[in-house]
Design an enzyme around this catalytic site. Sequence first.
Site, PDB file in Angstrom:
ATOM      1  N   ASP B  54       2.428  -6.869  -3.389  1.00  0.00           N
ATOM      2  CA  ASP B  54       2.284  -7.160  -1.904  1.00  0.00           C
ATOM      3  C   ASP B  54       3.835  -7.844  -1.418  1.00  0.00           C
ATOM      4  OD1 ASP B  54      -0.060  -7.070  -1.266  1.00  0.00           O
ATOM      5  OD2 ASP B  54      -0.939  -8.914  -1.877  1.00  0.00           O
ATOM      6  N   TYR B 112       1.574  -8.485 -15.994  1.00  0.00           N
ATOM      7  CA  TYR B 112       2.171  -9.196 -14.703  1.00  0.00           C
ATOM      8  C   TYR B 112       2.511 -10.633 -15.274  1.00  0.00           C
ATOM      9  CZ  TYR B 112       0.481  -6.349 -11.016  1.00  0.00           C
ATOM     10  OH  TYR B 112       0.340  -5.302 -10.093  1.00  0.00           O
TER      11      TYR B 112
END
Lengths: 257, 257
Positions: B54, B112
């Site tokens: 994003d 992540y």
Amino acid sequence: MQERKIKLVFSYRGTAYHGFQRQRVLPSVQGEMEKVLKRLVGHEVSLAVSGRTDAGVHARYQTAHFITTCGIPGERFVQAMNTFLPDDIVVLESKEMPFDFHARYDVVEKTYRYRILNQRQSDPFLLDRAYWVRVPLRIEQMRAAAEHFIGTHDFTSFCSVRTHVDSKVRTIYEIRIDVEERDPYVKGQGQDIWLTFRGSGFLYNMVRMLTGALLEVGKGRWTPEYVKDMLASKSPSVRKVNVPPQGLYLWDVKYKE
Amino acid sequence: MQERKIKLVFSYRGTAYHGFQRQRVLPSVQGEMEKVLKRLVGHEVSLAVSGRTDAGVHARYQTAHFITTCGIPGERFVQAMNTFLPDDIVVLESKEMPFDFHARYDVVEKTYRYRILNQRQSDPFLLDRAYWVRVPLRIEQMRAAAEHFIGTHDFTSFCSVRTHVDSKVRTIYEIRIDVEERDPYVKGQGQDIWLTFRGSGFLYNMVRMLTGALLEVGKGRWTPEYVKDMLASKSPSVRKVNVPPQGLYLWDVKYKE
């Protein structure tokens, strides 16, 4: 109204500023801080800083003082200023001081650090905060050259020709070169090199020019002996190598007790 | 001309981009990379990425592939692309792959990391690269809550309502919470907290929503049991807490051998 002296300790990322010093039009760290202080104390404020930093140079632990007639308790300036300051300037401590304290004249020791990213590829996370050097550096040679700078010397050969001070004699207590391996998992990642300079004070551009000389040695272009001779020559016209500002951090400022 | 498949590994700082995915007008990582590739190979190029990120999200080790008919050797794309790419995107590896390799479908594991700056004052050097949380966090409670996420679960309660996939079942292998003390010399400096999520794959906004839930636990607002019940409810309408993108890093992508 009673005049009081307030000491501020603060960090800033120098990237967006044309140096610490107040400018007529361009943004400066001093300009931003004085604008916020005026709003808080209700009168014009002039910051006296431990020493200016150039455009793009960072500070981890800068110190300044100002005089005010306002009644705000000294320690309240941390939160009050941080509420209004831009995100890249952060006040860490504030304190009322005896009136004979001076943020510039009372300094007994300063530490600067210069960060070098030494690897083949750049790193998008270190853009504005380190100087990228692609070629491998001879660290032991750099350490040998750094030894020549330790002690009390006339640093005419290692400051800007625009340095206007009575004496170019300064004392360097320590130059340390720390090498950290970066993420070995990621291909092309090399070393994070920090040069730490601790001394009584530094002349204009002196840390960057000492770093520039050590880098020439690290690249094998200059010998440690050449650097020693440069220092001994005390010549303002000797060939100087500057390094860019984004690797430089004012790291610490110490005062007499 | 022979078609070849080239794999790229690259880092980017997401701050200046409206996410990875190509946009019609706004700057994107994919847009910048495809523009440079077109210039190098002389035809339109479409990147297939391991997964989108994003706006504002960073990548340390993102992977993509593209198909070309040009004759440039696979490993040459590193230097060639870095010459033309903006400074906040850096190619780390490039390699010609067998034609059955696919940067998205062949992923077997992703990592992540989410970075939290946990201290009273902000830090001008972590602005775009960590989420600043002022209140102290209950790390052991966060670790207890994280245990409930380990293993294979339906993560409907922890992804965006805009997630359009057949199955919301994913497997999390590990959630690690590392706490590093920051510079203790500087007043007001606290902890640098890294949350590491390693799993088979993650749904849209899933890492940020897991982090958001763990932060609610860390702040004492939710209990680890509440988080367990949320997960079990598999409800798209459960109250979700998102955290801002600047703390999130796509850290690693692993492929089948």
